[in-house]
Design an enzyme around this catalytic site. Structure first.
Site, PDB file in Angstrom:
ATOM      1  CB  CYS A 113      -2.747  -2.321 -11.848  1.00  0.00           C
ATOM      2  SG  CYS A 113      -4.013  -2.060 -10.606  1.00  0.00           S
ATOM      3  CG  HIS A 246      -2.771   0.652 -14.732  1.00  0.00           C
ATOM      4  ND1 HIS A 246      -3.955  -0.042 -14.928  1.00  0.00           N
ATOM      5  CD2 HIS A 246      -2.742   0.991 -13.417  1.00  0.00           C
ATOM      6  CE1 HIS A 246      -4.599  -0.114 -13.775  1.00  0.00           C
ATOM      7  NE2 HIS A 246      -3.892   0.511 -12.850  1.00  0.00           N
ATOM      8  CG  ASN A 276      -7.301   1.056 -11.586  1.00  0.00           C
ATOM      9  OD1 ASN A 276      -7.109   0.095 -12.312  1.00  0.00           O
ATOM     10  ND2 ASN A 276      -6.463   1.419 -10.629  1.00  0.00           N
TER      11      ASN A 276
END
Ligand code: ACO
Length: 319
Positions: A113, A246, A276
């Site tokens: 990520c 993020h 996500n």
């Protein structure tokens, strides 16, 4: 001195939308649980025949168009992904072939990520050193392929998508500062440990996460690195116009914004409709905010990402 700056942005989300209600029909969960713990309401899922490079290709084309450049103007491709099309060659090479620019160097970055922040920081280094002029930086993922759809602790959290930026040289800064970090001692709290060995998949091929441990680690690491990035750049917190974090969990986003004393109306949040998307989440959020007029030229933007590894980073830029 040559600086680097973002010339254009683009993104792509697959057509299929999976809502929390749809998940609740398949596993023991509820819209209320997912929204209250994570902020996520829906996520996009790639079609069976769509690979990471297909998503990346559309996002890249849109970024090139917004930069007013042709694919032939690009002299380096850096693609961040955790879900490559195959073990090798790199997804960046496959994207290069799709863009029709043979000969242009292309490589993948694997920092989960945090991948997009790592990739953009790398592009900045290439441009500042004169090793590249116009760099295509992409974050693209099909996280849905790593999920055990019977594991309610993880399958509700992730989605698929791609975001891209074109970065080019500039007399004015541009990217002001970037700071990256990693700590392999924490690799077991978030992982997909399978490998291919002897013609078989060795180890579990599904994403595993110790949610509470990740939550605790992420808030502290992101808060610390954002603070250090601002201090090293000599920029005050109140000079930041936008935080593009993020998009993993709205509670992590709120906690880090609070630590930076940034009100939530200065934070770009696309998580509710996207989940996500790992390395794609920051460029997806950035492109969304540029296109809807929130982020404007001349404004100061702080990006921050964290993911498995653990790997994390922050990048400060003037758009
Ligand atoms: N629906 C209903 N109940 C659930 C679900 C679900 N989807 N998932 C877990 N539960 C249950 C658990 O089984 C547990 O029940 P039990 O007590 O009977 O065993 C209960 O809810 C609490 O589970 P926890 O894991 O402790 O729940 P928590 O409040 O910590 O929330 C969450 C879980 C949302 C994953 C949280 O820990 C979190 O956000 N962690 C951060 C991780 C993250 O954002 N990861 C994204 C990837 S990492 C990254 O990108 C940085």
């Amino acid at each position: 001195m040559t600086y680097s700056r973002i010339l254009g942005t683009g993104s792509y989300l697959p057509d299929t939308v999976m809502t929390n209600a749809m998940l609740a029909e398949r596993i023991e969960t509820s819209d209320e649980w997912i929204v209250s713990r994570t902020g996520i309401r829906a996520r996009h899922i790639a079609a069976e025949d769509q690979k990471t490079s297909d998503l990346a290709y559309i996002a890249a084309q849109r970024a090139l168009e917004s930069a007013g450049l042709q694919a032939s103007d690009i002299d380096l491709i850096i693609l961040a992904t955790t879900t490559p099309d195959m073990v090798f060659p790199s997804t960046a090479s496959i994207l290069q072939e799709k863009l029709g620019i043979p000969g242009v160097p292309a490589f993948d970055v694997q920092a989960v990520c945090a991948g997009f922040v790592y990739a953009l920081a790398t592009a900045n280094g290439y441009i500042k050193s004169g090793m590249a002029k116009n760099v295509l930086v992409v974050g693209a993922e099909v996280m849905s392929r790593l999920l055990d759809w019977d594991d309610r602790r993880t399958c509700v959290l992730f989605g698929d998508g791609a975001g891209a930026v074109v970065v080019g040289p500039s007399e004015e800064p541009g990217i002001l500062h970037a700071k990256l970090a990693a700590d392999g001692r924490y690799r077991d709290i978030l992982k997909t440990e399978a490998q291919i060995a002897g013609g078989e998949v060795d180890g579990t091929p599904f994403l595993y996460m110790d949610g509470p441990a990740v939550f605790k680690f992420a808030v502290k690491a992101l808060s610390d690195i954002a603070e250090k990035t601002l201090a090293e750049a000599g920029v005050q917190q109140d000079s930041v116009d936008w935080l593009v974090p993020h998009q993993a969990n709205v509670r992590i986003i709120e906690a880090t914004a609070k630590h930076l004393q940034l009100s939530m109306d200065k934070v770009i949040v696309t998580l509710p409709e996207q989940g996500n998307t790992s390395a794609a989440s920051i460029p997806l959020a950035f492109d969304h905010a540029v296109r809807n007029g929130q982020i404007q030229r001349g404004q100061t933007v702080l990006m921050e990402g964290i993911g498995g590894g653990f790997a994390w980073g922050a990048l400060l830029l003037r758009y």
